[in-house]
Each structure stands twice: as structure tokens, then as C-alpha cells.
Enzyme design. Structure first.
Site, PDB file in Angstrom:
ATOM      1  N   CYS A  73       0.942  -1.119   0.126  1.00 33.31           N
ATOM      2  CA  CYS A  73       0.052  -0.103   0.118  1.00 33.31           C
ATOM      3  C   CYS A  73       0.822   1.053  -0.012  1.00 33.31           C
ATOM      4  O   CYS A  73       1.860   1.418   0.925  1.00 33.31           O
ATOM      5  CB  CYS A  73      -0.978  -0.241   1.218  1.00 33.31           C
ATOM      6  SG  CYS A  73      -1.952   1.558   1.347  1.00 33.31           S
ATOM      7  N   CYS A  77       0.015   5.260   6.748  1.00 27.95           N
ATOM      8  CA  CYS A  77      -0.479   5.258   8.087  1.00 27.95           C
ATOM      9  C   CYS A  77       0.400   4.607   8.896  1.00 27.95           C
ATOM     10  O   CYS A  77       0.726   3.559   8.983  1.00 27.95           O
ATOM     11  CB  CYS A  77      -1.981   4.285   7.805  1.00 27.95           C
ATOM     12  SG  CYS A  77      -3.087   4.711   6.469  1.00 27.95           S
ATOM     13  N   CYS A  80       0.047   0.883  10.104  1.00 27.36           N
ATOM     14  CA  CYS A  80      -0.216  -0.201   9.236  1.00 27.36           C
ATOM     15  C   CYS A  80       1.089  -1.051   8.855  1.00 27.36           C
ATOM     16  O   CYS A  80       1.742  -0.339   7.858  1.00 27.36           O
ATOM     17  CB  CYS A  80      -0.998   0.417   8.161  1.00 27.36           C
ATOM     18  SG  CYS A  80      -1.495  -1.074   7.033  1.00 27.36           S
ATOM     19  N   CYS A 117     -16.346  -9.820   5.165  1.00 25.55           N
ATOM     20  CA  CYS A 117     -15.579  -8.491   5.041  1.00 25.55           C
ATOM     21  C   CYS A 117     -14.497  -8.679   3.956  1.00 25.55           C
ATOM     22  O   CYS A 117     -13.613  -9.720   4.549  1.00 25.55           O
ATOM     23  CB  CYS A 117     -15.582  -7.765   6.085  1.00 25.55           C
ATOM     24  SG  CYS A 117     -16.987  -7.443   7.164  1.00 25.55           S
ATOM     25  N   CYS A 148     -19.297  -6.789   3.073  1.00 27.86           N
ATOM     26  CA  CYS A 148     -18.755  -5.676   3.489  1.00 27.86           C
ATOM     27  C   CYS A 148     -17.349  -5.418   2.736  1.00 27.86           C
ATOM     28  O   CYS A 148     -16.774  -6.733   2.566  1.00 27.86           O
ATOM     29  CB  CYS A 148     -18.513  -5.653   4.869  1.00 27.86           C
ATOM     30  SG  CYS A 148     -17.670  -4.087   5.520  1.00 27.86           S
ATOM     31  N   CYS A 208     -19.846   1.210   7.491  1.00 25.23           N
ATOM     32  CA  CYS A 208     -19.077   0.743   8.768  1.00 25.23           C
ATOM     33  C   CYS A 208     -18.081   1.677   8.825  1.00 25.23           C
ATOM     34  O   CYS A 208     -17.023   1.935   7.908  1.00 25.23           O
ATOM     35  CB  CYS A 208     -18.736  -0.631   8.247  1.00 25.23           C
ATOM     36  SG  CYS A 208     -17.549  -1.285   9.542  1.00 25.23           S
ATOM     37  N   ARG A 280     -18.519  -2.635  17.268  1.00 26.99           N
ATOM     38  CA  ARG A 280     -17.738  -3.973  17.164  1.00 26.99           C
ATOM     39  C   ARG A 280     -16.497  -3.825  17.895  1.00 26.99           C
ATOM     40  O   ARG A 280     -15.695  -2.821  17.772  1.00 26.99           O
ATOM     41  CB  ARG A 280     -17.511  -4.391  15.552  1.00 26.99           C
ATOM     42  CG  ARG A 280     -16.792  -5.505  15.283  1.00 26.99           C
ATOM     43  CD  ARG A 280     -16.314  -5.660  13.861  1.00 26.99           C
ATOM     44  NE  ARG A 280     -17.547  -5.810  13.144  1.00 26.99           N
ATOM     45  CZ  ARG A 280     -17.740  -5.450  11.976  1.00 26.99           C
ATOM     46  NH1 ARG A 280     -16.681  -4.705  11.308  1.00 26.99           N
ATOM     47  NH2 ARG A 280     -18.662  -5.818  11.228  1.00 26.99           N
TER      48      ARG A 280
END
Length: 338
Positions: A73, A77, A80, A117, A148, A208, A280
Site C-alpha cells: 500500500c 498510516c 499499518c 468482509c 462488506c 461501517c 464492534r
């Protein structure tokens, strides 16, 4: 129904804060701060009272998360391990074949999950990259599971295409407050995230959206995050609260763990602010004791990820979750009718 539950249905003042079982999008940050400042027992009891207005108190929605594309990616972040900018030893892979995704979804359903998901480590998918994911959504939906996806930033018309394929929910977390956000991410803005959420809503998809705590933020940042979520119109249908899983090689590898009672406060405040949303327990749960999880359920959490792995980090296995559910008298929430 207790006296407080009856009062809460119409609206009751708890230490000067108007708590109601119906969603409000006019919360002020001062009110959210006042909820955090409540004595722990008062806060959790109020949250449980709100929770019972809309949900069976002893059921938990069960989801399974599959990383359909891992690593590489371009974002930065700080939490991550999938960022190409950090050396975390992650074994990445390109987009999974359709038959492997179908098989994983079938196993998830057999294990008791009702929502599947799919996560892909894109900044945002190109239209050509979206095509095979649309087929995955259709296959998973055909199994009778809610669907999702979390794919990053969406371009014009992409949310509509996802909806047409049968997607139920789109996950796109805000991560933290707008003020703290710039300390952990520089490659996309808070406004970028809000724009994607608006596109998701305009396409008729359920949202979400939650965040991560334990990244070194202050309580004021946690207040800011939950205030932003609660004042979205409409509020997110699903609100994942993640505790940071520090990964070696990321800038937050040495982050100090959040106090467990503060995490429960986050759950309870989220429940009061967003009474109709599924709240969640997400990342970080593998390090929670059974007792801490029980407190979170009592505070209004009613959704978990089920399975041994999230996108790249560990998660309690299904057998452990079944044992915990049995000890607490909890049952999985019913899924879609087949």
C-alpha cells in the site's frame, strides 16, 4: 425493563447529559466529554440501558474478515504493516482468485459468521481493479452472507457499482480525531475520508466506520473521533472500535497500551452516542482477557470479528469465542434469510 431503561427510551438526564435511546446527531463535544467523565458504573449501566432499547442483550453479530489483497500500500498510516514505506516482514499477495474467496466465505458461514468482509490494500482501487472484486461480492452474497468491503478511497461511480453488485456495507474508518489524524497519516486527508463516506451514503450503501485507540492520542482525541462519528447524518450502522496492535517496523511499534477501563469507556460512550449502531470489538481483541471482553459486551459492544486472523494481525480463534459465548450466555445474531 428497569426504571432507567423506561426513562432512557424517552430521554433522561445522566449527570446533566441528555441520554436517549433514539439517535441524536446534535451531540456537542462537551456532552461527549461529560459522558467520558461519568463514574465507571454509571457510564456502563447507562450504556447497557440504551443498548437494550434496540438489541437483544445477549446476542452478538459475527463477522469474518479476509484480506483479499495484502501489502504494497502506498499510504503511510503509522499503524499499518501493509504500508510499502515500512519494513515489517509482511508477506504480501496480489488479489486472491475468486474461487479462494468463495471457499473462504463458505468456511466463514459454516463457522457461524453472518457477514463477510473483504479488505484490499489500495489507496483506492482503479476501475479495472474493481471489476474482479465486484464478482467476489456477487459470489459471497449468493451464499446468503451480508457483504462488506474496505478498499480505500472511492472514485466517482465506484460506490454505485459496488451497490449494484450487492454490497451491503462499506468500511472506511476515520481512525482518530481530525486534529490527531495528521500526526499518523500524511498521504490522505480527513476530508478525503469524509468524501468517500459521502459517496458511500449517496450510493445507498450502509456505512461501517470507526477508529483506532491506543495510538498515543489523548482522551480529547477519542472524544473528537466519537463526536464526529455520532454527528454523521445518518450515523454509521456499524462502528468498529480497534485497539492498536503495535507491529515491529511501524512508527507506532512502541506505543503505550491504552488503559483497559478507558477502552471500555470508549465502547460505552459509542453505544450511548449511536444507540442503533452495531459497536464492534475489532483489532486488539486477541490481547483482551475474557473478563475485559465481558465488560465490553456489557458496555454495549455487540459485534466481533470471528476467525484466527484479521487483515494482517491475530484474532481469537472460533473455538475460543464459542467457549466465551457459552460462559457468558451469548449467542450469535441471526443472519440473512437464505
Amino acid at each position: 425493563m428497569s426504571a432507567l431503561e423506561k426513562e432512557t427510551a424517552a430521554g433522561v438526564a445522566v449527570r446533566g447529559v441528555r441520554v436517549t435511546a433514539e439517535p441524536r446527531t446534535d451531540w456537542t463535544e462537551r456532552e461527549v466529554e461529560a459522558l467520558f467523565d461519568l463514574p465507571f458504573n454509571d457510564l456502563v449501566y447507562s450504556a447497557q440501558s440504551v443498548h437494550r432499547q434496540h438489541f437483544a442483550p445477549n446476542t452478538v453479530q459475527v463477522s469474518t474478515l479476509l484480506s483479499i489483497k495484502t501489502g504494497a500500500c502506498p499510504e503511510d498510516c503509522a499503524y499499518c504493516p501493509q504500508s510499502i514505506r515500512f519494513d515489517t516482514g509482511l508477506n504480501g499477495h496480489d488479489l486472491m482468485p475468486l474461487d479462494e474467496v468463495r471457499a473462504a466465505a463458505r468456511r466463514a458461514k459454516e463457522a457461524g459468521a453472518t457477514r463477510f468482509c473483504m479488505g484490499a490494500s489500495y489507496r483506492g482501487p482503479k476501475d479495472s481493479q474493481l471489476e474482479p472484486i465486484l464478482a467476489m461480492i456477487q459470489e459471497v452474497k449468493a451464499l446468503g452472507l451480508e457483504t462488506c468491503a474496505t478498499l480505500g478511497l472511492l472514485r466517482p461511480r465506484q460506490a454505485e457499482r459496488l451497490a449494484e453488485a450487492g454490497l451491503d456495507y462499506y468500511n472506511h474508518n476515520l481512525d482518530s480525531s481530525a486534529e490527531f489524524y495528521e500526526k499518523i497519516i500524511s498521504t490522505r486527508t480527513y476530508a478525503d475520508r469524509l468524501e468517500t463516506l459521502a459517496r458511500v451514503r449517496d450510493a445507498g450503501l450502509k456505512v461501517c466506520c470507526g477508529g483506532i485507540v491506543g495510538m498515543g492520542e489523548t482522551r480529547a482525541d477519542r472524544i473528537g473521533l466519537l463526536h464526529t462519528l455520532a454527528t454523521l447524518t445518518p450515523q454509521p450502522e456499524s462502528v468498529p472500535i480497534n485497539e492498536l496492535v503495535p507491529v515491529p517496523g511501524t512508527p507506532l511499534a512502541s506505543a503505550t497500551p491504552l488503559d483497559p477501563f478507558e477502552f471500555v469507556r470508549c465502547i460505552a460512550v459509542a453505544r450511548i452516542l449511536m444507540p442503533r449502531s452495531h459497536v464492534r470489538l475489532s483489532a486488539g481483541r486477541s490481547d483482551f482477557s475474557d473478563e475485559l471482553q465481558a465488560l465490553c459486551f456489557f458496555a454495549g459492544a455487540n459485534s466481533i470479528f470471528y476467525g484466527e486472523k484479521l487483515l494482517t494481525t491475530g484474532n481469537p480463534d472460533t473455538a475460543a469465542d464459542r467457549r466465551l459465548f457459552e460462559r457468558l450466555g451469548l449467542a450469535p445474531e441471526a443472519g440473512l434469510a437464505n
